[in-house]
Design a protein around this motif. Structure first.
Motif, mmCIF file in Angstrom:
data_model
loop_
_atom_site.group_PDB
_atom_site.id
_atom_site.type_symbol
_atom_site.label_atom_id
_atom_site.label_comp_id
_atom_site.label_asym_id
_atom_site.label_seq_id
_atom_site.Cartn_x
_atom_site.Cartn_y
_atom_site.Cartn_z
ATOM 1 N N GLY A 1 0.929 4.334 -2.561
ATOM 2 C CA GLY A 1 0.994 5.909 -2.092
ATOM 3 C C GLY A 1 1.982 6.595 -2.849
ATOM 4 O O GLY A 1 2.069 7.675 -3.360
ATOM 5 N N PRO B 1 0.818 -1.209 -0.113
ATOM 6 C CA PRO B 1 0.070 0.047 -0.039
ATOM 7 C C PRO B 1 0.912 1.135 -0.119
ATOM 8 O O PRO B 1 0.426 2.079 -0.537
ATOM 9 C CB PRO B 1 -0.843 -0.101 1.252
ATOM 10 N N GLY C 1 -1.947 3.393 3.594
ATOM 11 C CA GLY C 1 -0.482 3.042 2.898
ATOM 12 C C GLY C 1 -0.426 4.340 1.801
ATOM 13 O O GLY C 1 0.680 4.756 1.590
ATOM 14 N N ALA C 2 -1.605 4.709 1.087
ATOM 15 C CA ALA C 2 -1.582 5.796 0.073
ATOM 16 C C ALA C 2 -1.283 7.206 0.584
ATOM 17 O O ALA C 2 -0.351 7.696 -0.100
ATOM 18 C CB ALA C 2 -3.014 5.472 -0.530
ATOM 19 N N ALA C 3 -1.613 7.423 2.053
ATOM 20 C CA ALA C 3 -1.429 8.488 2.242
ATOM 21 C C ALA C 3 0.161 8.754 2.720
ATOM 22 O O ALA C 3 0.681 9.652 2.510
ATOM 23 C CB ALA C 3 -2.264 8.708 3.419
ATOM 24 N N ILE C 4 0.635 7.744 3.478
ATOM 25 C CA ILE C 4 1.870 7.550 3.782
ATOM 26 C C ILE C 4 2.926 7.773 2.331
ATOM 27 O O ILE C 4 3.753 8.382 2.469
ATOM 28 C CB ILE C 4 2.137 6.281 4.593
ATOM 29 N N ALA D 1 2.459 9.125 -0.438
ATOM 30 C CA ALA D 1 2.123 10.117 -1.014
ATOM 31 C C ALA D 1 3.128 11.350 -0.207
ATOM 32 O O ALA D 1 3.544 12.087 -0.922
ATOM 33 C CB ALA D 1 0.700 10.573 -1.221
#
Lengths: 318, 324
Positions: free
Chosen positions: A123, A119, B65-68, B70
């Motif tokens: 990101g 994930p 996960g996507a936020a971390i 990015a």
């Protein structure tokens, strides 16, 4: 590929092998602590893969990361220093074997929670998508990581959002000591990508040129189509899962059979047969690598330990 | 000063920061087309579009996960986890990734990310949807945990959180979105990691935060009618914890209670009380008491649920006990 590039790939593979062989000795001598997972046997995978990327493409991998770090251009000095927990390691001695990264080389770690970095890889690609560039995130993981929920959430998101991720499953036949068929509903891991409507391919991973060609094609697809791609690469680790693995789960005949497919031996033979290099030229590369690794060990051993003040450094950025 | 609701304050903070910094974007379940399950991001999707207000699958690991990721490459995501109960599904990303990546790689990665989430009981949602597990998250070095109790603090703290380069868990309370309070006009921020005296008094110290602040203010009003002046210290940030105002107040009153909505065992109160005993033992005139949730999974039935949650009379009783 030009001759110099081909010889450099050979050099990289030998470098990974020697760094890890010497690493084993240092581990056994008690100079390296913690867990250490060796890449020996799998060198063609990351070497071929990373040779196919552009510098702006990001690489993120699991804890079997020394080879990936070296392929990304992190020096043997820094790898050794991190293994020895020194302040001169790329993670300043706080990460160790499983946590090697260098953002300036676009190497985004070494991550030790199985599947946990998938994930995060999505990101990184979200960040690039948001910035409207066409960088690709190359995310490497083992077959074992494809059975955990993180894998599915990450693949689903990457396809749904059109993220530029090249998912690379290094199928080395075992998740720790559990064979693929004992842990995964399908032994052809590639099939899992079908569930997300994702383009995929399975290739043999002991020949660096095969990996390189397939990676090029996959990266072109990802960049052009703004879609993820799933590449399964069959490979084998010659050593245990980590140092101290009693290897009760596999027979020595099996290891022997795969050792006959040694990626360095295959490429050595290829370079000589194609008359790209003479045996002597390759031996010179090997000798230079021996020298480089000896110097790296010296660098690491003479490097300072982190100070006790460093214990409290970098807990927060603000 | 304008009197606005907690919801409006949080919404304003988000909008102001999105207007100021193009790196700020929102992602989460139902944050876009729906407008946020607590309506905090209502209107955002129309104003900023799908690139900056991203509806995600119901997949907490993917969201965080996507936020971390990015954040690692320079964006400033504000991830919404619909309720803190769902944060357990993504525990790895909060306590094992966000909290550790900066340190573990020698400072190479920074995670300028805010996780907005909603905790608290009192809405008859049953045991798995009503928790106040703030102390669990505050346990981990590397993470910052903020939980405001007034609209003004919510706005100022959220703006600081979005500008911070650290991962911050920002915990709102499910029953407080309609709470009104005065919020300064114009641009302001409130520093993270600073406790605040929300009410002055000389007789005892009430240490609390978030929902506990609302209850403690009511209790203090009633105590005042009986001639007892309680001083209320609002922690606002659970990690890093600012104990100075607590010690200062306690050295004056010599008596304290701690009010929190979470369970008493291993809770915020346990931490506060320990620190007072460690640092200010000579000033202790009475045992310090904790007012907290009963040690049960929160039930659906309204009467039972309210019986399990800390209430104003519990605070008054504890205050009187330490004043005996």
């Amino acid at each position: 590929m030009k001759k110099e590039q081909l010889l450099d790939l050979y050099r990289q593979m030998v470098l990974i092998r020697r760094v890890e062989e010497r690493g084993m000795e240092l581990y056994q001598a008690g100079k390296i602590g913690g867990f250490m997972h060796l890449y020996i046997g799998q060198e063609a995978v990351s070497t071929g893969l990373i040779a196919a990327r552009e510098d702006r493409d990001r690489v993120i991998t699991a804890y079997r990361d020394h080879g990936v770090a070296l392929n990304c251009g992190i020096s043997a000095d820094e790898v050794m220093a991190e293994l020895l927990g020194k302040a001169t390691g790329m993670s300043k001695g706080k990460g160790g074997s499983m946590h090697m990264a260098d953002t300036s080389k676009n190497m985004w770690g070494g991550h030790a929670i199985v599947g946990g970095h998938l994930p995060i890889a999505a990101g990184l690609a979200v960040g690039d998508q948001y910035a409207k560039n066409d960088n690709i995130t190359i995310c490497m993981f083992g077959d074992g990581a494809t059975n955990i929920g993180y894998f599915h959430e990450a693949l689903n998101l990457s396809k749904t959002w059109g993220l530029r991720v090249l998912w690379v499953c290094e199928n080395n036949q075992y998740g720790m000591g559990t064979a693929v068929e004992r842990a995964s509903a399908v032994t052809e891991i590639r099939q899992k990508a079908d569930g997300y409507g994702m383009k995929s391919r399975r290739i043999e991973g002991m020949d660096v040129m095969t990996v390189y060609e397939a990676a090029k094609e996959a990266l072109d697809f990802v960049r052009k189509e703004a879609q993820p791609y799933f590449l399964e690469i069959d490979t084998y680790r010659y050593e245990g899962h980590s140092m101290g693995d009693p290897e009760r789960y596999r027979k020595s005949d099996e290891v022997k059979k795969w050792r006959e497919e040694d990626p360095i031996g295959i490429f050595n033979k290829y370079l000589i047969e194609k008359k790209t290099a003479t045996r002597k030229a390759l031996e010179e590369i090997e000798a230079a690598v021996e020298d480089e690794v000896a110097k790296a060990i010296e660098f690491a051993e003479t490097s300072p330990e982190p100070t006790l003040e460093d214990l409290y450094a970098n807990i927060y950025a603000d | 000063m304008a009197k606005i609701t907690m919801r409006e304050a949080i919404s304003q903070a988000l909008m102001e920061e999105m207007d100021l910094d193009p790196a700020v974007f929102i992602l989460g379940e139902e944050v876009g087309v729906w407008g946020g399950s607590y309506a905090v991001t209502k209107g955002f999707y129309d104003k900023y579009g799908p690139e900056r207000v991203k509806d995600t699958p119901i997949a907490e690991n993917a969201i965080l996960g996507a936020a971390i990721g990015a954040a690692m490459v320079g964006q400033r995501p504000v991830a919404e986890i619909m309720t803190i109960n769902f944060a357990f599904s993504a525990m790895d990303y909060i306590v094992n990734q966000a909290a550790k990546l900066h340190y573990m790689f020698g400072g190479q990665f920074t995670i300028p990310m805010v996780i907005r989430t909603v905790g608290g009981g009192g809405r008859q949602l049953g045991a798995t949807h009503s928790q106040t597990p703030d102390a669990v998250f505050a346990h981990f070095p590397g993470l910052k945990v903020v939980s405001p109790g007034t609209p003004a603090d919510a706005k100022g703290l959220l703006k600081s959180a979005i500008r911070s380069n650290d991962p911050i868990l920002f915990i709102e309370h499910a029953t407080m979105y309609q709470v009104r309070g005065e919020v300064p006009e114009g641009e302001y921020t409130i520093p993270i990691g600073k406790s605040k005296i929300q009410r002055e008094g000389k007789d005892l110290t009430i240490v609390t935060y978030c929902k506990g602040l609302e209850l403690s203010m009511k209790a203090a009003d009633q105590l005042a009618k009986e001639g007892v002046e309680a001083e209320i210290v609002d922690l606002r940030t659970l990690r890093p914890l600012d104990m100075e105002p607590v010690f200062e107040s306690f050295k004056k009153t010599n008596r304290a209670i701690v009010v929190e909505e979470g369970w008493k065992s291993y809770g915020v109160g346990s931490e506060i009380v320990s620190r007072i005993y460690e640092e200010a033992f000579d000033y202790v005139d009475a045992p310090i008491l904790r007012v907290a949730q009963k040690e049960v999974p929160l039930p659906y039935n309204r009467t039972l649920e309210q019986a399990a949650l800390p209430q104003v009379p519990d605070i008054i009783a504890a205050a009187k006990e330490v004043l005996k």
